[in-house]
Design an enzyme around this catalytic site. Structure first.
Site, PDB file in Angstrom:
ATOM      1  N   THR A 207     -13.936  -3.773  15.971  1.00  0.00           N
ATOM      2  CA  THR A 207     -12.929  -4.825  15.987  1.00  0.00           C
ATOM      3  C   THR A 207     -13.520  -6.205  16.159  1.00  0.00           C
ATOM      4  O   THR A 207     -14.389  -6.403  17.003  1.00  0.00           O
ATOM      5  CB  THR A 207     -11.911  -4.570  17.124  1.00  0.00           C
ATOM      6  OG1 THR A 207     -11.245  -3.352  16.840  1.00  0.00           O
ATOM      7  CG2 THR A 207     -10.882  -5.684  17.212  1.00  0.00           C
ATOM      8  N   ARG A 235      -2.915   6.579  12.158  1.00  0.00           N
ATOM      9  CA  ARG A 235      -3.016   5.997  13.502  1.00  0.00           C
ATOM     10  C   ARG A 235      -3.206   4.476  13.430  1.00  0.00           C
ATOM     11  O   ARG A 235      -3.980   3.969  12.639  1.00  0.00           O
ATOM     12  CB  ARG A 235      -4.201   6.629  14.237  1.00  0.00           C
ATOM     13  CG  ARG A 235      -4.430   6.094  15.671  1.00  0.00           C
ATOM     14  CD  ARG A 235      -5.430   4.966  15.698  1.00  0.00           C
ATOM     15  NE  ARG A 235      -5.779   4.565  17.064  1.00  0.00           N
ATOM     16  CZ  ARG A 235      -6.475   3.484  17.374  1.00  0.00           C
ATOM     17  NH1 ARG A 235      -6.892   2.671  16.422  1.00  0.00           N
ATOM     18  NH2 ARG A 235      -6.757   3.195  18.610  1.00  0.00           N
ATOM     19  N   VAL A 236      -2.469   3.771  14.261  1.00  0.00           N
ATOM     20  CA  VAL A 236      -2.634   2.320  14.362  1.00  0.00           C
ATOM     21  C   VAL A 236      -2.921   1.991  15.824  1.00  0.00           C
ATOM     22  O   VAL A 236      -2.278   2.529  16.727  1.00  0.00           O
ATOM     23  CB  VAL A 236      -1.347   1.590  13.891  1.00  0.00           C
ATOM     24  CG1 VAL A 236      -1.442   0.101  14.146  1.00  0.00           C
ATOM     25  CG2 VAL A 236      -1.118   1.851  12.395  1.00  0.00           C
ATOM     26  N   GLY A 237      -3.891   1.134  16.027  1.00  0.00           N
ATOM     27  CA  GLY A 237      -4.273   0.777  17.401  1.00  0.00           C
ATOM     28  C   GLY A 237      -3.624  -0.523  17.860  1.00  0.00           C
ATOM     29  O   GLY A 237      -2.575  -0.939  17.353  1.00  0.00           O
ATOM     30  N   ASP A 238      -4.273  -1.164  18.793  1.00  0.00           N
ATOM     31  CA  ASP A 238      -3.731  -2.398  19.378  1.00  0.00           C
ATOM     32  C   ASP A 238      -3.896  -3.618  18.473  1.00  0.00           C
ATOM     33  O   ASP A 238      -3.140  -4.586  18.579  1.00  0.00           O
ATOM     34  CB  ASP A 238      -4.447  -2.696  20.710  1.00  0.00           C
ATOM     35  CG  ASP A 238      -5.963  -2.821  20.547  1.00  0.00           C
ATOM     36  OD1 ASP A 238      -6.533  -2.102  19.692  1.00  0.00           O
ATOM     37  OD2 ASP A 238      -6.583  -3.633  21.246  1.00  0.00           O
ATOM     38  N   GLY A 259     -11.680  -2.303  21.996  1.00  0.00           N
ATOM     39  CA  GLY A 259     -11.801  -1.081  22.791  1.00  0.00           C
ATOM     40  C   GLY A 259     -10.720  -0.094  22.427  1.00  0.00           C
ATOM     41  O   GLY A 259     -10.104  -0.202  21.362  1.00  0.00           O
ATOM     42  N   GLY A 261      -7.614   1.222  21.753  1.00  0.00           N
ATOM     43  CA  GLY A 261      -6.373   0.485  21.549  1.00  0.00           C
ATOM     44  C   GLY A 261      -5.168   1.067  22.254  1.00  0.00           C
ATOM     45  O   GLY A 261      -4.278   0.327  22.699  1.00  0.00           O
TER      46      GLY A 261
END
Ligand code: ASP
Length: 348
Positions: A207, A235-238, A259, A261
């Site tokens: 990131t 999947r989607v993170g922060d 990091g 997410g």
């Protein structure tokens, strides 16, 4: 070498020259004091590889350009640079597809984001187009790709980079999703600050988060990422979630994260930080409070993952804090025109 053995090696045994310079940038062994405040425009990015983003953003800021243009330029440069671990050359999901997330935010509350976007080279610019050309704030998957194509972005081949092919083939041998502690790619950082590198043998952060303050006192930020390597498809993170991976408010400041997410989303990480700054905490204190909330939930599990935050106040104060050692960030401004890398303090 196993981790326990590595941890027994005194830090003094690590050759000092290995820790002294990164990418030709001066590197500070110690974090900025929480009272650190810079004058004039500044750009701050996650990780050592933030140098790439900052190098693209700084010329615009220096010439009195807008923060939002500067951070977008930073994101685009990172998306093209394989060593930044973001963009189409990054590692894929467990099905072997690179899926990208990105967002942008202006200090006046304009936002745009894309998630689960495939085969588009510059997700950060698609996020900006979402902000400027649609009534929405987040487009995802096929819809995001269709929007990108309708707005002049080109469909890329979707083929993995050679590196990514190798990593994916290696991963398929066990097919276990076990996010490691994010570490920097450069061995000089890895040796001294990220012993976990020797456990899984690979860097694993994906990131680039960038926040900037321009000469008119406006703030902006962007995040671009391929997300956690070998994640579940979809999947989607922060990173594309405003308030999790990025939050910016001209009245207060800006914050971004890298990091694991899921842990950042749980506490609305960057929104928490900006709100803590609004209440009078310094950027470092605010980042530390966000880390405290993450660790408090499950202090044992927290030993196994990394989350790092970095924040910039509207008056140019900068601070960071992470769960684990090894989270670095890069500051570029008039004082450090080539970028200077700092290591954040950490909970563990
Ligand atoms: N925060 C990113 C995510 O969870 C990954 C990273 O920072 O490496 O998708």
């Amino acid at each position: 070498m196993d981790r326990r053995k590595f941890l027994q090696i005194p830090i003094a045994a690590v050759p000092a020259f290995l820790a002294s310079r990164v990418f030709g940038q001066e590197r500070s062994k110690f974090p900025l004091s929480s009272a650190m405040r810079v004058r004039g425009p500044v750009v701050v990015s996650t990780w050592d590889s933030g140098v790439t983003a900052n190098n693209a953003a700084w010329p615009l800021l220096r010439k009195r350009g807008n923060a939002i243009d500067a951070v977008e330029a930073g994101g685009r440069a990172s998306e093209l640079e394989p060593s930044c671990c973001v963009g189409l050359d990054a590692w894929p999901d467990r099905d072997g597809k690179v899926t990208l997330d990105a967002c942008v935010m202006n200090g006046n509350g304009d936002i745009g984001a894309v998630s689960f976007l495939e085969r588009i080279k510059h997700p950060v610019s698609v996020a900006r187009a979402v902000m400027e050309k649609t009534p929405h704030v987040l487009l995802s998957g096929e819809g995001a790709q269709e929007f990108a194509l309708a707005n002049g972005f080109k469909l890329e081949s979707g083929e993995l980079s050679e590196d990514a092919k190798k990593e994916w083939a290696e991963w398929l041998k066990n097919s276990q999703y076990k996010p490691g502690i994010n570490v920097e790619r450069r061995p000089n950082i890895i040796l001294q600050f990220a012993p976990n590198y020797f456990e899984n043998g690979k860097p694993n952060h994906d990131t680039m988060g960038t926040v900037a303050l321009d000469s008119k006192g406006m703030l902006a930020g962007m995040v671009t990422t391929s997300g956690m390597a070998f994640k579940m498809r979809g999947r989607v993170g922060d990173s594309p979630i405003i308030g999790a991976g990025l939050f910016v408010d001209n009245e207060v400041g800006a914050a971004t994260s890298s990091g694991l997410g899921e842990e950042v989303i749980r506490i609305c990480g960057t929104h928490t930080i900006v709100e803590q700054m609004r209440l009078g905490r310094t950027p470092e204190q605010a980042c530390r409070e966000a880390v405290r909330r993450i660790v408090k939930r499950d202090p044992v599990k927290a030993k196994e993952f990394q989350v790092g935050f970095v924040a910039l106040s509207r008056t140019g104060a900068i601070g960071a804090f992470a769960v684990q050692p090894g989270f670095t960030y890069t500051i570029t401004n008039e004082q450090f025109p080539k970028g200077k890398i700092f290591e954040a303090k950490s909970h563990f």
